[in-house]
Design a protein around this motif. Structure first.
Motif, PDB file in Angstrom:
ATOM      1  N   LEU A   1       4.894  19.810  -6.204  1.00 11.04           N
ATOM      2  CA  LEU A   1       5.306  18.074  -6.041  1.00 11.04           C
ATOM      3  C   LEU A   1       6.325  17.722  -5.013  1.00 11.04           C
ATOM      4  O   LEU A   1       6.059  18.456  -4.038  1.00 11.04           O
ATOM      5  CB  LEU A   1       6.599  18.099  -6.402  1.00 11.04           C
ATOM      6  N   PHE A   2       6.553  16.210  -4.651  1.00 11.56           N
ATOM      7  CA  PHE A   2       6.517  15.902  -2.972  1.00 11.56           C
ATOM      8  C   PHE A   2       6.618  14.316  -3.262  1.00 11.56           C
ATOM      9  O   PHE A   2       6.077  14.171  -4.101  1.00 11.56           O
ATOM     10  CB  PHE A   2       5.434  16.763  -1.881  1.00 11.56           C
ATOM     11  N   CYS A   3       7.642  13.994  -2.201  1.00 10.34           N
ATOM     12  CA  CYS A   3       8.059  12.922  -2.279  1.00 10.34           C
ATOM     13  C   CYS A   3       7.672  12.550  -0.524  1.00 10.34           C
ATOM     14  O   CYS A   3       6.413  12.686   0.243  1.00 10.34           O
ATOM     15  CB  CYS A   3       8.557  11.929  -3.092  1.00 10.34           C
ATOM     16  N   LYS A   4       9.052  11.937  -0.153  1.00 15.98           N
ATOM     17  CA  LYS A   4       9.373  11.989   1.727  1.00 15.98           C
ATOM     18  C   LYS A   4      10.124  13.090   1.789  1.00 15.98           C
ATOM     19  O   LYS A   4      11.228  13.612   1.022  1.00 15.98           O
ATOM     20  CB  LYS A   4       9.484  10.514   1.752  1.00 15.98           C
ATOM     21  N   LEU A   5      10.756  12.786   2.812  1.00 18.29           N
ATOM     22  CA  LEU A   5      12.214  14.114   3.510  1.00 18.29           C
ATOM     23  C   LEU A   5      12.405  13.415   2.868  1.00 18.29           C
ATOM     24  O   LEU A   5      13.331  12.263   2.899  1.00 18.29           O
ATOM     25  CB  LEU A   5      11.991  14.009   5.469  1.00 18.29           C
ATOM     26  N   ASP A   6      14.011  15.332   2.820  1.00 19.21           N
ATOM     27  CA  ASP A   6      15.374  14.325   2.293  1.00 19.21           C
ATOM     28  C   ASP A   6      14.861  13.108   1.147  1.00 19.21           C
ATOM     29  O   ASP A   6      15.713  12.535   0.610  1.00 19.21           O
ATOM     30  CB  ASP A   6      16.544  14.037   3.200  1.00 19.21           C
ATOM     31  N   CYS A   7      14.171  13.773   0.176  1.00 21.66           N
ATOM     32  CA  CYS A   7      14.045  12.647  -1.379  1.00 21.66           C
ATOM     33  C   CYS A   7      14.750  13.555  -2.504  1.00 21.66           C
ATOM     34  O   CYS A   7      13.727  14.387  -3.191  1.00 21.66           O
ATOM     35  CB  CYS A   7      12.467  12.101  -1.485  1.00 21.66           C
ATOM     36  N   TRP A   8      15.099  12.656  -3.490  1.00 17.54           N
ATOM     37  CA  TRP A   8      15.462  14.275  -4.103  1.00 17.54           C
ATOM     38  C   TRP A   8      14.595  13.542  -5.698  1.00 17.54           C
ATOM     39  O   TRP A   8      14.944  14.567  -6.671  1.00 17.54           O
ATOM     40  CB  TRP A   8      17.402  13.417  -4.505  1.00 17.54           C
ATOM     41  N   LEU A   9      13.698  12.463  -5.121  1.00 18.37           N
ATOM     42  CA  LEU A   9      12.987  11.875  -6.590  1.00 18.37           C
ATOM     43  C   LEU A   9      12.130  13.041  -6.560  1.00 18.37           C
ATOM     44  O   LEU A   9      12.042  13.934  -7.780  1.00 18.37           O
ATOM     45  CB  LEU A   9      11.776  11.289  -6.317  1.00 18.37           C
ATOM     46  N   SER A  10      11.317  14.216  -5.642  1.00 17.11           N
ATOM     47  CA  SER A  10      10.513  15.227  -5.701  1.00 17.11           C
ATOM     48  C   SER A  10      11.320  16.226  -6.320  1.00 17.11           C
ATOM     49  O   SER A  10      11.224  16.887  -6.964  1.00 17.11           O
ATOM     50  CB  SER A  10       9.768  15.891  -4.602  1.00 17.11           C
TER      51      SER A  10
ATOM     52  N   ARG B   1       0.832  -1.625   0.065  1.00 19.12           N
ATOM     53  CA  ARG B   1      -0.355   0.087   0.263  1.00 19.12           C
ATOM     54  C   ARG B   1       0.986   1.446   0.067  1.00 19.12           C
ATOM     55  O   ARG B   1       1.813   1.248   0.514  1.00 19.12           O
ATOM     56  CB  ARG B   1      -0.295   0.346   1.246  1.00 19.12           C
ATOM     57  N   HIS B   2       0.349   2.593  -0.176  1.00 17.27           N
ATOM     58  CA  HIS B   2       1.148   3.806  -0.317  1.00 17.27           C
ATOM     59  C   HIS B   2       0.253   4.413   0.256  1.00 17.27           C
ATOM     60  O   HIS B   2      -0.747   4.495  -0.510  1.00 17.27           O
ATOM     61  CB  HIS B   2       1.659   3.827  -1.689  1.00 17.27           C
ATOM     62  N   LEU B   3       0.816   5.443   1.075  1.00 17.98           N
ATOM     63  CA  LEU B   3       0.082   6.093   1.795  1.00 17.98           C
ATOM     64  C   LEU B   3       0.627   8.005   1.039  1.00 17.98           C
ATOM     65  O   LEU B   3       1.631   8.169   1.134  1.00 17.98           O
ATOM     66  CB  LEU B   3       0.055   6.142   3.042  1.00 17.98           C
ATOM     67  N   SER B   4      -0.351   8.623   1.011  1.00 15.85           N
ATOM     68  CA  SER B   4      -0.248   9.750   0.620  1.00 15.85           C
ATOM     69  C   SER B   4      -1.042  10.888   0.925  1.00 15.85           C
ATOM     70  O   SER B   4      -1.667  10.648   1.746  1.00 15.85           O
ATOM     71  CB  SER B   4      -0.322   9.874  -1.106  1.00 15.85           C
ATOM     72  N   LEU B   5      -0.997  12.606   0.673  1.00 20.23           N
ATOM     73  CA  LEU B   5      -1.565  13.050   1.103  1.00 20.23           C
ATOM     74  C   LEU B   5      -3.336  13.141   0.567  1.00 20.23           C
ATOM     75  O   LEU B   5      -3.211  13.129  -0.718  1.00 20.23           O
ATOM     76  CB  LEU B   5      -1.463  14.763   0.272  1.00 20.23           C
ATOM     77  N   PRO B   6      -4.089  13.586   1.114  1.00 17.20           N
ATOM     78  CA  PRO B   6      -5.163  13.382   0.664  1.00 17.20           C
ATOM     79  C   PRO B   6      -5.636  14.526  -0.673  1.00 17.20           C
ATOM     80  O   PRO B   6      -5.245  15.521  -1.054  1.00 17.20           O
ATOM     81  CB  PRO B   6      -6.612  14.286   1.697  1.00 17.20           C
ATOM     82  N   GLY B   7      -5.690  13.840  -2.070  1.00 17.03           N
ATOM     83  CA  GLY B   7      -5.959  14.472  -2.885  1.00 17.03           C
ATOM     84  C   GLY B   7      -5.000  14.027  -3.941  1.00 17.03           C
ATOM     85  O   GLY B   7      -5.323  15.036  -4.810  1.00 17.03           O
ATOM     86  N   ALA B   8      -4.525  14.025  -3.382  1.00 15.11           N
ATOM     87  CA  ALA B   8      -2.729  13.339  -4.375  1.00 15.11           C
ATOM     88  C   ALA B   8      -2.901  12.540  -5.512  1.00 15.11           C
ATOM     89  O   ALA B   8      -3.313  11.319  -5.383  1.00 15.11           O
ATOM     90  CB  ALA B   8      -1.586  12.890  -3.940  1.00 15.11           C
TER      91      ALA B   8
ATOM     92  N   ALA C   1       6.884  15.048   6.289  1.00 16.81           N
ATOM     93  CA  ALA C   1       6.122  16.202   7.605  1.00 16.81           C
ATOM     94  C   ALA C   1       4.526  16.353   7.589  1.00 16.81           C
ATOM     95  O   ALA C   1       4.556  16.543   9.175  1.00 16.81           O
ATOM     96  CB  ALA C   1       7.026  17.302   6.347  1.00 16.81           C
ATOM     97  N   TRP C   2       4.822  15.915   6.285  1.00 15.76           N
ATOM     98  CA  TRP C   2       2.527  15.978   6.952  1.00 15.76           C
ATOM     99  C   TRP C   2       2.652  15.030   7.668  1.00 15.76           C
ATOM    100  O   TRP C   2       1.329  15.707   8.818  1.00 15.76           O
ATOM    101  CB  TRP C   2       1.756  15.083   5.471  1.00 15.76           C
ATOM    102  N   ALA C   3       2.973  13.709   7.907  1.00 16.70           N
ATOM    103  CA  ALA C   3       2.242  12.918   9.230  1.00 16.70           C
ATOM    104  C   ALA C   3       2.637  12.971  10.517  1.00 16.70           C
ATOM    105  O   ALA C   3       2.073  13.208  10.945  1.00 16.70           O
ATOM    106  CB  ALA C   3       2.921  11.860   8.605  1.00 16.70           C
ATOM    107  N   ASP C   4       4.377  13.807  11.002  1.00 20.14           N
ATOM    108  CA  ASP C   4       5.003  14.660  11.777  1.00 20.14           C
ATOM    109  C   ASP C   4       3.840  15.564  12.075  1.00 20.14           C
ATOM    110  O   ASP C   4       3.781  15.958  13.287  1.00 20.14           O
ATOM    111  CB  ASP C   4       6.390  14.900  11.635  1.00 20.14           C
ATOM    112  N   ALA C   5       3.207  16.597  11.511  1.00 21.57           N
ATOM    113  CA  ALA C   5       2.468  17.432  11.800  1.00 21.57           C
ATOM    114  C   ALA C   5       0.929  16.669  12.564  1.00 21.57           C
ATOM    115  O   ALA C   5       0.066  18.040  12.555  1.00 21.57           O
ATOM    116  CB  ALA C   5       1.887  18.415  10.893  1.00 21.57           C
ATOM    117  N   GLY C   6       1.007  15.556  12.292  1.00 20.71           N
ATOM    118  CA  GLY C   6      -1.078  15.224  12.611  1.00 20.71           C
ATOM    119  C   GLY C   6      -1.886  15.166  11.385  1.00 20.71           C
ATOM    120  O   GLY C   6      -3.232  15.018  12.096  1.00 20.71           O
ATOM    121  N   LEU C   7      -1.327  15.468  10.490  1.00 15.78           N
ATOM    122  CA  LEU C   7      -2.599  15.233   9.328  1.00 15.78           C
ATOM    123  C   LEU C   7      -2.677  14.054   8.964  1.00 15.78           C
ATOM    124  O   LEU C   7      -1.571  13.235   8.247  1.00 15.78           O
ATOM    125  CB  LEU C   7      -1.675  16.614   8.431  1.00 15.78           C
TER     126      LEU C   7
END
Length: 199
Positions: free
Chosen positions: A147-156, A103-110, A180-186
């Motif tokens: 555009l995003f992926c994870k923290l310290d990720c050159w893919l984005s 499974r892959h978890l991401s931001l809502p609407g991504a 960062a999104w998950a760490d903020a409790g989102l």
């Protein structure tokens, strides 16, 4: 195992080895690993091609760097989050749907494009990026994309540079990504990749 036979004391040798030959023998026994060339981190076109999980710069070409509050504000204004976290193990069915082991978890609407952040793309991956962006934006190169992926990720970082080079002008780079999104409790939600439509 190498065994060196030393001559017995008092035996006459037909020649005396020189120091150069002795050093060559040592080099053969103990290879100098330190002389190996380090891997290149960037290709000639400026994209990161190795060690994708490493500290990133403060900015990405062609985009403004965003924090969480800015991402939320832009999404509320209609900007679209685009997740480019990479996937290496997958199949693509005849219907264009991706078959993946996890499974892959991401931001809502991504919208998830899992093969567009690598430093070098195969032709089908470039076509997939172009077609997916056309669908996501309705062909509008001024549409807002985050555009995003994870923290310290050159893919984005790679994907942002690449999409800017395609002529998209309203780009935001959320370098903290899902971490960062998950760490903020989102909340994060399960996300499927954009279908791959073979022409």
């Amino acid at each position: 195992m190498v065994v060196l036979h030393m001559p017995r004391r008092g035996r006459t040798l037909p020649f005396r080895p020189r120091i150069g030959a002795f050093l060559l023998l040592l080099a053969g026994l103990f290879p100098l690993v330190a002389l190996a060339e380090p891997k290149a981190l960037f290709g000639s076109d400026g994209y990161r091609i190795d060690s994708y999980r490493a500290p990133v710069p403060d900015t990405a070409p062609g985009a403004r760097t965003l924090d969480i509050a800015e991402v939320q504000a832009l999404v509320a204004r209609g900007w679209t989050p685009v997740d480019v976290m990479g996937a290496r193990i997958f199949e693509i069915g005849d219907d264009g749907e991706w078959i993946m082991p996890e499974r892959h978890l991401s931001l809502p609407g991504a919208h998830w494009l899992p093969v567009v952040g690598w430093g070098q793309l195969e032709p089908w991956q470039s076509d997939y990026l172009d077609a997916s962006l056309q669908r996501i934006t309705g062909g509008n190169r001024e549409a807002g994309l985050i555009l995003f992926c994870k923290l310290d990720c050159w893919l984005s970082w790679n994907a942002t540079k690449r999409i800017a080079a395609l002529g998209y002008t309203n780009l935001g780079w959320f370098s903290g990504g899902v971490d960062a999104w998950a760490d903020a409790g989102l909340p994060l939600v399960e996300t499927r990749p954009e279908p791959y439509r073979r022409e």
